[in-house]
Design an enzyme around this catalytic site. Structure first.
Site, PDB file in Angstrom:
ATOM      1  N   TYR A 127       0.844  -1.193   0.000  1.00 51.85           N
ATOM      2  CA  TYR A 127       0.000   0.000   0.000  1.00 51.85           C
ATOM      3  C   TYR A 127       0.884   1.248   0.000  1.00 51.85           C
ATOM      4  O   TYR A 127       0.582   2.225  -0.675  1.00 51.85           O
ATOM      5  CB  TYR A 127      -0.929  -0.008   1.220  1.00 51.85           C
ATOM      6  CG  TYR A 127      -1.995  -1.060   1.141  1.00 51.85           C
ATOM      7  CD1 TYR A 127      -3.208  -0.804   0.517  1.00 51.85           C
ATOM      8  CD2 TYR A 127      -1.796  -2.329   1.689  1.00 51.85           C
ATOM      9  CE1 TYR A 127      -4.201  -1.781   0.431  1.00 51.85           C
ATOM     10  CE2 TYR A 127      -2.771  -3.309   1.612  1.00 51.85           C
ATOM     11  CZ  TYR A 127      -3.972  -3.032   0.983  1.00 51.85           C
ATOM     12  OH  TYR A 127      -4.935  -3.998   0.902  1.00 51.85           O
ATOM     13  N   ASN A 151     -12.598  -0.085  -5.196  1.00 47.84           N
ATOM     14  CA  ASN A 151     -12.427  -0.554  -6.573  1.00 47.84           C
ATOM     15  C   ASN A 151     -13.635  -1.406  -6.961  1.00 47.84           C
ATOM     16  O   ASN A 151     -13.869  -2.451  -6.364  1.00 47.84           O
ATOM     17  CB  ASN A 151     -11.136  -1.387  -6.660  1.00 47.84           C
ATOM     18  CG  ASN A 151     -10.983  -2.111  -7.974  1.00 47.84           C
ATOM     19  OD1 ASN A 151     -11.589  -1.759  -8.970  1.00 47.84           O
ATOM     20  ND2 ASN A 151     -10.158  -3.141  -7.951  1.00 47.84           N
ATOM     21  N   CYS A 159      -6.478  -5.240  -7.529  1.00 51.82           N
ATOM     22  CA  CYS A 159      -6.201  -4.785  -6.165  1.00 51.82           C
ATOM     23  C   CYS A 159      -5.743  -5.943  -5.277  1.00 51.82           C
ATOM     24  O   CYS A 159      -5.154  -5.716  -4.220  1.00 51.82           O
ATOM     25  CB  CYS A 159      -7.408  -4.074  -5.579  1.00 51.82           C
ATOM     26  SG  CYS A 159      -8.933  -5.019  -5.605  1.00 51.82           S
ATOM     27  N   HIS A 160      -5.964  -7.180  -5.708  1.00 56.19           N
ATOM     28  CA  HIS A 160      -5.505  -8.338  -4.934  1.00 56.19           C
ATOM     29  C   HIS A 160      -3.979  -8.422  -4.893  1.00 56.19           C
ATOM     30  O   HIS A 160      -3.425  -9.126  -4.061  1.00 56.19           O
ATOM     31  CB  HIS A 160      -6.100  -9.648  -5.485  1.00 56.19           C
ATOM     32  CG  HIS A 160      -5.758  -9.926  -6.914  1.00 56.19           C
ATOM     33  ND1 HIS A 160      -6.501  -9.411  -7.962  1.00 56.19           N
ATOM     34  CD2 HIS A 160      -4.762 -10.649  -7.476  1.00 56.19           C
ATOM     35  CE1 HIS A 160      -5.982  -9.817  -9.102  1.00 56.19           C
ATOM     36  NE2 HIS A 160      -4.912 -10.574  -8.844  1.00 56.19           N
ATOM     37  N   GLU A 186      -1.705 -16.688  -9.780  1.00 63.19           N
ATOM     38  CA  GLU A 186      -0.713 -15.926 -10.520  1.00 63.19           C
ATOM     39  C   GLU A 186       0.723 -16.284 -10.126  1.00 63.19           C
ATOM     40  O   GLU A 186       1.671 -15.771 -10.738  1.00 63.19           O
ATOM     41  CB  GLU A 186      -0.934 -14.420 -10.276  1.00 63.19           C
ATOM     42  CG  GLU A 186      -2.261 -13.912 -10.823  1.00 63.19           C
ATOM     43  CD  GLU A 186      -2.461 -12.427 -10.608  1.00 63.19           C
ATOM     44  OE1 GLU A 186      -1.522 -11.736 -10.164  1.00 63.19           O
ATOM     45  OE2 GLU A 186      -3.571 -11.942 -10.897  1.00 63.19           O
TER      46      GLU A 186
END
Length: 191
Positions: A127, A151, A159-160, A186
């Site tokens: 962040y 979002n 945002c993950h 991912e």
């Protein structure tokens, strides 16, 4: 190979007096996913692949998730292109979305969301790093977290991929379990 999510926004310019804004039909569909049933919401767009610009993508149990409203039209065919990209993402064969988004949010939120859009597949940032990127250091980190939490396009606006300074998973509107699953898909590092 590093890839990034790409987004486009559109602006509708009314040619009639401001009191008679153009009416855009909101369309929606649901899509089964490894995270449960997703709710996709959008509007018609002449420039979007498949003809629909995405306004919202919500996960089951999400805080602040979209809820189908009176007047919305269920239109699965309108989301074929978007759904195809999501299916490919969950299969692990798509690492970059090419979806047009409906413009929204405050100026600050849009700056934060643009930073999210640039995050590469399989990478994580903190962040604080996003705050520095958008010029909101110090107490601005909290404001960045709030903007990220608002979002409306979970998964496709990644945002993950934002984690705590200590590497721990922090605040995800779709739930930390979903965040962990997306990062795992991912191959991204997570504490």
């Amino acid at each position: 190979m590093t890839t990034t999510a790409t987004t486009t926004t559109t602006t509708t310019v009314a040619t009639e007096p401001a009191t008679t804004a153009p009416v855009r039909t909101t369309v929606y569909t649901t899509l089964e996913s490894p995270l449960g049933e997703l709710l996709l919401v959008g509007t018609a767009s002449a420039t979007a692949k498949g003809g629909t610009a995405l306004a919202s993508l919500s996960l089951p149990g999400q805080k602040g998730a979209a809820v189908v409203q009176d007047g919305w039209v269920r239109a699965p065919a309108a989301f074929e292109e978007i759904a195809g990209q999501l299916v490919a993402y969950f299969r692990g064969t798509l690492t970059r979305f090419d979806i047009e988004y409906v413009a929204g949010g405050t100026d600050f939120q849009r700056r934060v969301w643009q930073a999210l859009d640039a995050l590469p597949y399989g990478a994580t940032v903190t962040y604080g790093q996003i705050a520095a990127q958008v010029g909101a250091v110090g107490a601005g980190v909290r404001a960045v977290g709030t903007a990220i939490g608002r979002n409306p396009l979970l998964i496709v606006r990644p945002c993950h991929r934002v984690i705590g300074a200590d590497g721990a998973l922090r605040g995800y509107a779709g739930g930390l379990e979903s965040k962990e699953r997306l990062l795992g898909l991912e191959g991204a590092p997570a504490a």
